[in-house]
Write an enzyme that holds these catalytic residues in place. Structure first.
Site, PDB file in Angstrom:
ATOM      1  N   ASP A 118       9.983 -56.552  -1.458  1.00 10.22           N
ATOM      2  CA  ASP A 118       8.814 -57.164  -2.099  1.00 10.22           C
ATOM      3  C   ASP A 118       8.649 -56.541  -3.484  1.00 10.22           C
ATOM      4  OD1 ASP A 118       6.006 -58.445  -0.282  1.00 10.22           O
ATOM      5  OD2 ASP A 118       6.367 -58.588  -2.453  1.00 10.22           O
ATOM      6  N   ASP A 220       5.816 -60.839  -5.827  1.00  9.70           N
ATOM      7  CA  ASP A 220       4.374 -60.940  -5.582  1.00  9.70           C
ATOM      8  C   ASP A 220       3.660 -61.567  -6.789  1.00  9.70           C
ATOM      9  OD1 ASP A 220       2.219 -60.050  -3.740  1.00  9.70           O
ATOM     10  OD2 ASP A 220       1.547 -58.933  -5.486  1.00  9.70           O
ATOM     11  N   GLU A 262       6.209 -65.780  -5.435  1.00  9.46           N
ATOM     12  CA  GLU A 262       4.926 -66.262  -4.904  1.00  9.46           C
ATOM     13  C   GLU A 262       4.155 -66.872  -6.064  1.00  9.46           C
ATOM     14  OE1 GLU A 262       1.938 -63.401  -4.035  1.00  9.46           O
ATOM     15  OE2 GLU A 262       1.009 -64.604  -2.475  1.00  9.46           O
ATOM     16  N   HIS A 336       1.762 -62.832   5.708  1.00  8.52           N
ATOM     17  CA  HIS A 336       0.838 -61.738   6.039  1.00  8.52           C
ATOM     18  C   HIS A 336      -0.563 -61.967   5.463  1.00  8.52           C
ATOM     19  CE1 HIS A 336       2.212 -61.059   2.032  1.00  8.52           C
ATOM     20  NE2 HIS A 336       1.281 -60.172   1.857  1.00  8.52           N
ATOM     21  N   ASP A 337      -0.707 -63.047   4.663  1.00  6.50           N
ATOM     22  CA  ASP A 337      -2.030 -63.363   4.081  1.00  6.50           C
ATOM     23  C   ASP A 337      -2.674 -64.579   4.745  1.00  6.50           C
ATOM     24  OD1 ASP A 337      -0.758 -62.840   0.710  1.00  6.50           O
ATOM     25  OD2 ASP A 337      -1.733 -61.419   2.075  1.00  6.50           O
TER      26      ASP A 337
HETATM   27  O1  TEU Z   1      -1.243 -62.304  -2.562  1.00  6.16           O
HETATM   28  C1  TEU Z   1      -1.738 -62.994  -3.667  1.00  6.16           C
HETATM   29  C2  TEU Z   1      -2.978 -63.660  -3.360  1.00  6.16           C
HETATM   30  O2  TEU Z   1      -3.552 -64.247  -4.227  1.00  6.16           O
HETATM   31  C3  TEU Z   1      -3.475 -63.679  -1.970  1.00  6.16           C
HETATM   32  O3  TEU Z   1      -3.920 -62.390  -1.630  1.00  6.16           O
HETATM   33  C4  TEU Z   1      -4.616 -64.650  -1.897  1.00  6.16           C
HETATM   34  O4  TEU Z   1      -5.559 -64.285  -2.872  1.00  6.16           O
HETATM   35  C5  TEU Z   1      -5.252 -64.562  -0.571  1.00  6.16           C
HETATM   36  O5  TEU Z   1      -4.256 -64.551   0.390  1.00  6.16           O
HETATM   37  C6  TEU Z   1      -6.148 -65.736  -0.411  1.00  6.16           C
HETATM   38  O6  TEU Z   1      -6.832 -65.535   0.758  1.00  6.16           O
HETATM   39  C7  TEU Z   1      -0.279 -61.315  -2.886  1.00  6.16           C
HETATM   40  C8  TEU Z   1       0.084 -60.592  -1.606  1.00  6.16           C
HETATM   41  O7  TEU Z   1       0.711 -61.516  -0.718  1.00  6.16           O
HETATM   42  C9  TEU Z   1      -1.194 -60.037  -1.033  1.00  6.16           C
HETATM   43  O8  TEU Z   1      -0.966 -59.454   0.252  1.00  6.16           O
HETATM   44  C10 TEU Z   1      -1.726 -59.001  -2.002  1.00  6.16           C
HETATM   45  O9  TEU Z   1      -2.974 -58.539  -1.535  1.00  6.16           O
HETATM   46  C11 TEU Z   1      -1.906 -59.600  -3.403  1.00  6.16           C
HETATM   47  O10 TEU Z   1      -0.825 -60.399  -3.825  1.00  6.16           O
HETATM   48  C12 TEU Z   1      -2.022 -58.480  -4.430  1.00  6.16           C
HETATM   49  O11 TEU Z   1      -0.768 -57.828  -4.512  1.00  6.16           O
END
Ligand code: TEU
Ligand code: CA
Length: 561
Positions: A118, A220, A262, A336-337
């Site tokens: 990542d 990311d 992403e 994971h989000d």
């Molecule tokens: O996620 C980007 C992001 O925008 C998401 O966290 C989104 O805001 C959220 O899922 C909406 O509910 C990436 C990573 O996947 C995340 O785990 C990190 O927290 C974020 O970036 C910061 O690095």
């Protein structure tokens, strides 16, 4: 060390002998995302770790995946569970050490599995030496690695841009009295990508990891690195593609690696800019139109709307057509989000298994690289937490505080968190019916879902008609048939409220896929579907698509035409 493809690369042929050359190994591979803290704990501290992952490589090889996307394991204060990095070239001791990492890369490669790291370079941790130096000395060369503003206008911050985790995107640094920019937590200061020395540092770090033999990067929030806060630009900035092409030349060119960016802001047209032939930027992007389309206008993810399948089908069709021969799709339900696939798009109850298999079938028979999020292959469901105390995610806890302060009731916020908190997919992997689902011999950092006694790898993997075996079959079919990897996509019955049907065609090879994405028995309509009696390539059972034939709840089939 080169990054020679970890999976065999050969011209593909289809039923009628049409030769289609896969231009890259990752066009026939399937990715598997591991959230390291929640996958497998080897030392009983309740936190998953790299040795735990190594212990599960045979399981992943049996599933048939081509690469792992490993969420961050770098040194981090863990404010955002590792997405706040304080040393890009060191391993967080809670996950292990660099010897463990090298062993994971080698052991995975010996099983023809690549390790994709990542790449979190939109921001660092505020504990990164660069930021510490930047704060301690305004004249430090690292000061300009970050984004600063001197004064706050009347409303107390240099502009009204808000952070994803709530509040202003500007925080005041007490040492210098100036404000720094952070699109996530205040502990995650954004990097200034207009600084060429910073970009060179990132390229050097990427080459350092690639020379260790990793198979690529998940990048990311890569669509944010071209931001221009002074112009109010956050995503998809004017320099974004220039930075990506520069990165490609500096670190990726000449290597057989996969990169997936992403990009929450990506549209089908923009996606072709990222992954189009000759673009030399990234292999593909993670786009989220199938996620955000069903969020509330005002409350976003915290008030999710029911899935409208005609809309969802049209979104997938739009992306299939936009990138066919002009880029490459990623295909995913969760990560994971995001909430668990079965919980968001299927059924957690009596139709859990069939809805999980249906979701796998429609996703894995489209064009693109599919990604399985850990536990999706055994139809794990959302966390089912009953108290805010069970949540760990910085985003969830922040918005709990913010929304209650806005007058949202605890019950309303909680309903949103149960549906869409990022902790839903972060509960520990459920390996067996043993205590803590066999994830740890200690106390897990986050609660294990109480359903682990009957929903676990040991139980599902043994079921020939289970979810794990369906994923195995789909992964194998992708490898075997060029029509799945490269065929045209034609959506059928676009307006049908619950049947998701499409055809894939390559040369004389045609595949028909139909799934009933509802809890109700649904009849095949009088027109719009080719009529056949054929063997379902997923189960070997005979199926019929005669008009009037009833498909059971979440039944899914795939047949050659
Ligand atoms: O996620 C980007 C992001 O925008 C998401 O966290 C989104 O805001 C959220 O899922 C909406 O509910 C990436 C990573 O996947 C995340 O785990 C990190 O927290 C974020 O970036 C910061 O690095
Ligand atoms: Ca551990």
């Amino acid at each position: 060390m080169t990054n020679k493809a970890v999976t065999s690369q050969s011209p593909a042929s289809s039923h009628d002998g049409t030769i289609v050359i896969d231009s890259a190994w990752w066009q026939s591979a399937v990715g598997y995302q591991i959230y390291p803290a929640s996958f497998a704990d080897s030392n009983g501290d309740g936190i998953g770790d790299i040795p735990g992952i190594i212990g599960k490589l045979d399981y992943l090889a049996d599933l048939g995946i081509g690469f792992i996307w490993l969420s961050p394991v770098y040194t981090s204060p863990m404010v955002d569970n590792g997405y706040d990095i304080s040393d890009y070239r060191a391993i967080n001791p809670i996950f292990g050490n660099m010897d463990d990492m090298d062993r994971l890369i080698a052991e995975a490669r010996s099983r023809k599995i690549g390790v994709v790291m990542d790449l979190v370079v939109n921001h660092t941790s505020n504990q990164h030496p660069w930021f510490i130096a930047a704060c301690s000395d305004r004249d430090s060369p690292f000061r300009d690695y970050y984004i600063w503003r001197k004064d706050a206008p009347a409303n107390g911050s240099p502009s009204d841009i808000t952070a994803s985790f709530g509040g202003s995107a500007w925080s005041r640094d007490p040492q210098s009295g100036e404000y720094y920019f952070h699109l996530f937590a205040p502990q995650q200061p954004d990097l200034n990508w207009s600084n060429s020395a910073l970009r060179a540092e990132i390229h050097a770090m990427m080459n350092w990891w690639l020379d260790k033999g990793i198979a690529g990067f998940r990048m990311d929030v890569i669509d944010l690195i071209g931001k221009r806060p002074e112009e109010g630009i956050v995503a998809d900035g004017p320099d974004l593609h220039r930075y990506l092409r520069e990165m490609h030349e500096a670190a990726l060119a000449g290597r057989e690696v996969v990169t997936v960016g992403e990009a929450w802001s990506a549209t089908p047209d923009a996606a072709a800019l990222y992954s189009g032939p000759e673009r030399r930027e990234v292999s593909m992007v993670f786009q989220f139109s199938h996620v955000t389309r069903f969020w509330d206008e005002r409350f976003g993810k915290w008030k999710p709307r029911p899935i409208d399948w005609p809309i969802l089908k049209s979104l997938f069709a739009e992306w299939q057509h936009a990138l066919h021969g002009n880029g490459w799709n990623s295909l995913f339900w969760g990560n994971h989000d995001l909430p668990r696939a079965v919980s968001r798009y299927g059924d957690e109850g009596e139709h859990r298994l069939s809805s999980a298999k249906a979701l796998a079938t429609i996703l894995h028979l489209m064009e693109g690289t599919p990604y399985i999020y850990q536990g999706e292959e055994i139809s794990m469901i959302n966390a089912g937490f009953t108290s805010i105390d069970q949540y760990r995610d910085v985003e969830t806890l922040n918005f709990h505080r913010i929304q209650l302060a806005m007058g949202v009731s605890e019950a309303d916020f909680f309903a949103g968190a149960q549906a869409n908190s990022r902790d839903n997919p972060r509960t520990p992997m459920q390996w067996s019916s043993k205590p803590n689902a066999g994830f740890t011999s200690g106390t897990p950092w986050i609660a294990v879902n109480r359903n682990y006694e009957w929903l676990n790898v040991e139980q599902d993997r043994a079921d020939p008609d289970g979810v794990f075996q369906r994923y195995r079959r789909l992964i194998a079919l992708r490898c075997q048939h060029a029509v799945i990897r490269h065929g045209d996509f034609e959506l059928l019955l676009p307006d049908h409220p619950s049947l998701f049907a499409f055809e894939r065609k390559l040369g004389a090879e045609k595949l028909l896929v139909i799934a009933n994405m509802s809890r109700q028995e649904t009849a095949i309509p009088p027109s719009g579907i080719p009529q056949l009696h054929a063997s379902d390539i997923l189960t070997g059972r005979m199926v019929s698509t005669e008009p009037g034939i009833k498909l059971g709840p979440f039944a899914a089939m795939a047949t050659w035409l």
